[in-house]
Scaffold this motif. Structure first.
Motif, short mmCIF file in Angstrom:
data_model
loop_
_atom_site.label_atom_id
_atom_site.label_comp_id
_atom_site.label_asym_id
_atom_site.label_seq_id
_atom_site.Cartn_x
_atom_site.Cartn_y
_atom_site.Cartn_z
N UNK A 1 47.45 37.94 42.88
CA UNK A 1 46.18 37.87 43.60
C UNK A 1 46.42 37.21 44.96
N UNK A 2 46.03 37.92 46.05
CA UNK A 2 46.19 37.36 47.39
C UNK A 2 44.99 36.51 47.75
N UNK A 3 45.25 35.41 48.46
CA UNK A 3 44.15 34.53 48.86
C UNK A 3 43.51 35.06 50.13
N UNK A 4 42.18 35.02 50.17
CA UNK A 4 41.45 35.49 51.34
C UNK A 4 40.90 34.29 52.11
N UNK A 5 40.82 34.43 53.44
CA UNK A 5 40.39 33.29 54.27
C UNK A 5 38.87 33.11 54.30
N UNK A 6 38.25 32.98 53.13
CA UNK A 6 36.79 32.84 53.09
C UNK A 6 36.38 31.39 53.39
N UNK A 7 35.23 31.28 54.07
CA UNK A 7 34.55 29.99 54.22
C UNK A 7 33.27 30.06 53.41
N UNK A 8 32.93 28.97 52.73
CA UNK A 8 31.74 28.97 51.88
C UNK A 8 30.62 28.20 52.58
N UNK A 9 29.48 28.88 52.72
CA UNK A 9 28.29 28.29 53.33
C UNK A 9 27.20 28.22 52.26
N UNK A 194 40.70 41.31 49.42
CA UNK A 194 40.64 42.57 50.16
C UNK A 194 41.53 43.65 49.54
N UNK A 195 42.75 43.27 49.18
CA UNK A 195 43.70 44.26 48.64
C UNK A 195 43.20 44.79 47.30
N UNK A 196 42.67 43.88 46.44
CA UNK A 196 42.12 44.31 45.15
C UNK A 196 40.92 45.25 45.35
#
Length: 786
Positions: A1-9, A194-196
């Motif tokens: 599983x690749x990590x995505x650069x999400x920010x949580x608001x 994204x890749x998944x």
């Protein structure tokens, strides 16, 4: 599983459960809302910030879902438009923004509301590796093949999708175009990686492509047995026979014929009529259940209802127009004269393209209301479009029909609302347009506001030209500084200055007071406000170029008077200076703001803002030091450069002012403009700052009753500046008796009211020597005015 650069608001917003519909980020769609909880959630969202979380129901058959009946991951969306339909339901247009995950419900009774985590990211910070690039190309190939097989999606969409670099947006936009079961859409929505997400989309597209291929093979085998003409004839005859047996008529045929008849009745250009008839005939060929039939019906309805051949007849009566303009507005002579000139030319020529006027002035001077009076005087319909904060070009020119839920832009919508092709069309606050990644609205307005082009304005939704050359366009702005040059060049600018105290008094007596008495349920006999009380409200309770706050204060008095009349059972309330404070409280402003005595190092300047003129005090303090110059008070670059130019002029002429030759080495100079939280800029404070510095260095006081404005050069020349009328009005209200102005601004005195000229001494200067002659006193004259 690749990590995505999400920010949580984290935010708390209402929720709507959708039946049989899935919404993805970047998707624009409209749907109908009828359930009470959903309607309440919409109303709550509109009260707050127009944001709402859209989640899909697990079982679309459930009429009143609970919190476990819909998925807890959905799309945070922005409500763009709402339209109430007969029966209590609402049609809403939304735009998907980001994925959202429900953390905890905060309201479930009247509507669903929850604390959510909104997942956002910066597309520019996403790096694509080779695997991601490869899977994106595979999905694009799948989508192109799916489009070729389905014949439901325009080929233009392929070009648009291929240009998208962001893998997340790429997947979401493709998912919004393909037809999948809600559970499959949800699977894509819940894939944060994204890749998944692209892998899932690739697998689903492959399955759909295989089904479409089988469908094409079956269709081709059937076509070998029966020709297309025979098939259509057989199906139509069979349909007619079935409908005849059921007692029904051919609804589609009747609908198409109805559209054709309506199109022929409207006098529209041949190009438009041919396009409309072609679209109507397409309904024959489409399945009644096809989503495109709804788009075509909407398109035809708009084409038919637009006022292609309807226009109001102008009242070319100069005397009547003058009466209406004078009745509705006091003053504004330049504006009224320009309108009367237009009516006179219209009467002589019989035909004239609609002018494009731009009213520029501070808030509250009547820019918007005079546009309504123009429409009234010309017997034209009036529509208004507020441009403040608009960022999306589609708001102006509409969406293309390839988008789900596409609608015409607001210009065409308002023309339809006006019901005529020659209304008075007001673009309000044109100086407050914004731009972002969705386009530049100002550029979209160029075609509309160009008399040479607007006879063929084309909305993206209609895709046919509409003649706007007869529309009377009016725009309003507080300043021209933020209007793009290309747009400003297409308009005739008419500047509306602030009102004098006398003008405000006339407006209050003749317009504002009768209006507020009527609006607050009173009659003229119930309330009396003395002239002195009105003058006190103008001078001590308001400080503005317009009359908006003056009207608010009068409305406040009317409300309190109405309360007294009801509570105390009296017939009349009298307001004068003695009891005015009982209704409006303590006075907010002092009329006289000039200093109590002449002081060293404090000069009074005049400034111009979008809200009118202002008094500007410039303070200078000199201290022993090393020759440093310090500037404070949020000064802009131009104002700082004016201060430096003044210092250089003083150094070059120190002997003329009785100043020590070495002051620039052993004296620190601090220039401060009070009200430091307010940004200030412009060259017109140049002579004021130079005078204050010379006063501080020489110890000579500055006359307290004198204000000045003008730009200074290194050689001490005084250059002209703008905003003379606004600055003079501000000085007069502040009790200034003498004003020093650049000699070249003498021509601008025609704009200054005569009563202010009478009570104010104007001194016109060409050089700094003259400024000092009229503003500085001797050292022993600190407490006297000469």
């Amino acid at each position: 599983m690749k990590l995505n650069p999400y920010s949580i608001l984290k935010r708390t917003i209402p929720i709507i459960a959708l039946r049989g519909v899935s919404v993805f980020p970047y998707m624009i769609i409209h749907f109908d809302v009828g359930r009470d909880k959903s309607v309440n959630a919409l109303e709550k969202a509109m009260v707050d910030d127009s944001l709402i979380l859209l989640c899909s129901q697990k079982d679309p058959k459930i009429d009143e879902p609970g919190i476990d009946d819909f998925y807890h991951i959905g799309t945070v969306s922005k409500i763009k438009q709402m339209l109430k339909l007969p029966g209590g339901s609402i049609r809403v247009l939304i735009e998907g923004l980001n994925r959202g995950r429900i953390v905890d419900f905060t309201e479930t009774d009247k509507y669903f509301e929850a604390e959510i985590e909104e997942l956002t990211y910066d597309p520019e910070k996403i790096g694509k590796d080779k695997e991601t690039e490869a899977i994106m190309r595979l999905v694009l190939d799948d989508f192109q093949e799916y489009t070729n097989l389905s014949n439901r999606i325009s080929q233009d969409v392929i070009v648009t999708v291929a240009e998208i670099e962001d893998p997340g947006r790429f997947a979401d936009i493709i998912a919004s175009y393909i037809y999948l079961k809600p559970e499959y859409d949800q699977k894509i929505l819940e894939a944060f990686d994204f890749y998944e997400r692209l892998e899932i989309l690739h697998k689903m597209l492959q399955e759909e492509i295989e089904i479409l291929r089988i469908k094409v093979d079956i269709n081709q085998r059937v076509k070998k047995q029966i020709t297309q003409v025979q098939k259509e004839y057989y199906l139509r005859e069979e349909m007619k026979a079935i409908q005849k047996e059921l007692g029904e008529e051919d609804e589609v045929s009747e609908e198409v014929e109805s559209y054709k008849n309506k199109i022929k009745k409207v006098k529209m250009p041949k190009e438009v009529r041919d396009k409309a008839i072609t679209e109507a005939e397409r309904l024959y060929k489409l399945s009644p259940g096809s989503p495109e039939t709804g788009v075509i019906r909407t398109y035809l309805d708009w084409i038919i209802e637009l006022p292609w051949d309807k226009e109001t007849k102008d009242k070319v009566d100069l005397k009547k127009a003058r009466e209406i303009l004078n009745k509705d507005h006091y003053g504004l002579t330049d504006v009224k004269e320009r309108i009367l000139e237009y009516i006179a030319i219209r009467k002589l020529s019989g035909n004239m393209k609609g002018p494009i006027l731009c009213f520029v002035g501070p808030p509250g001077v009547g820019k918007t209301s005079i546009a309504k009076s123009i429409a009234k005087s010309l017997n034209r319909n009036f529509v208004r479009m507020s441009l403040g904060g608009i960022q999306d070009e589609a708001e102006i020119r509409g969406h293309r029909r390839t988008y789900v839920g596409a609608m015409p832009g607001r210009i065409i919508s308002l023309i339809k609302k006006a019901g005529s092709k020659n209304p008075v069309f007001l673009f309000d606050e044109i100086d407050k347009l914004n731009r972002d990644f969705r386009g530049d609205p100002a550029s979209a307005l160029l075609e509309v506001l160009d008399p040479e082009q607007n006879n063929s304005f084309t909305d993206h939704f209609l895709e046919v030209p509409f003649d706007m050359s007869k529309v009377f366009f009016i725009t309003t702005a507080n300043t021209t500084m933020t209007i793009p040059d290309a747009l400003l060049d297409r308009m005739e600018v008419i500047r509306i200055s602030g009102y004098t105290e006398e003008e405000k008094l006339k407006i209050a007596e003749g317009y504002l007071l009768p209006k507020q008495i009527k609006e607050n349920g009173l009659k003229m006999k119930n309330l009396y406000i003395s002239e002195t009380a009105l003058k006190t409200i103008i001078s001590n309770y308001t400080r503005e170029a317009g009359v908006r706050n003056l009207e608010r204060n009068i409305a406040n008095i009317c409300r309190k008077s109405a309360k007294r009349i009801v509570e105390e059972n009296i017939n009349r309330v009298r307001i004068n200076n003695g009891n005015l404070h009982n209704y409006l409280g303590v006075e907010k402003y002092k009329h006289e703001v000039v200093k109590e005595k002449n002081q060293v190092g404090i000069a009074t300047g005049l400034a111009w803002t979008v809200f009118g003129g202002e008094i500007l005090f410039i303070e200078v303090n000199c201290m022993k030091g090393t020759g440093k110059l310090q500037l404070t008070g949020q000064l802009g670059d131009v104002m700082k450069e004016s201060a430096m130019a003044g210092i250089s002029y003083i150094r070059g002429n120190f002997s003329d002012f009785g100043i020590d030759e070495q002051f620039y080495k052993d004296t620190d100079i601090h220039i401060h403009v009070p009200e430091g939280a307010i940004p200030k800029d412009g060259p017109s404070a140049g002579i004021t700052m130079a005078t204050a510095v010379i006063s501080a260095l020489s110890g000579k006081p500055i006359r307290r009753d004198t204000a000045m404005t003008g730009e200074i050069t290194l050689r001490g020349r005084v250059l002209p500046i703008g905003g003379i009328k606004e600055k003079v009005l501000a000085a007069s209200e502040a009790g200034i008796k003498r004003i020093i102005l650049p000699y070249e601004n003498k021509k601008d005195m025609e704009e200054v009211p005569k009563n202010i000229k009478k009570r104010t001494q104007f001194i016109f200067v060409r050089s700094m020597d003259e400024v000092l002659k009229y503003s500085l006193l001797n050292k022993d004259d600190k407490n006297e005015n000469k």
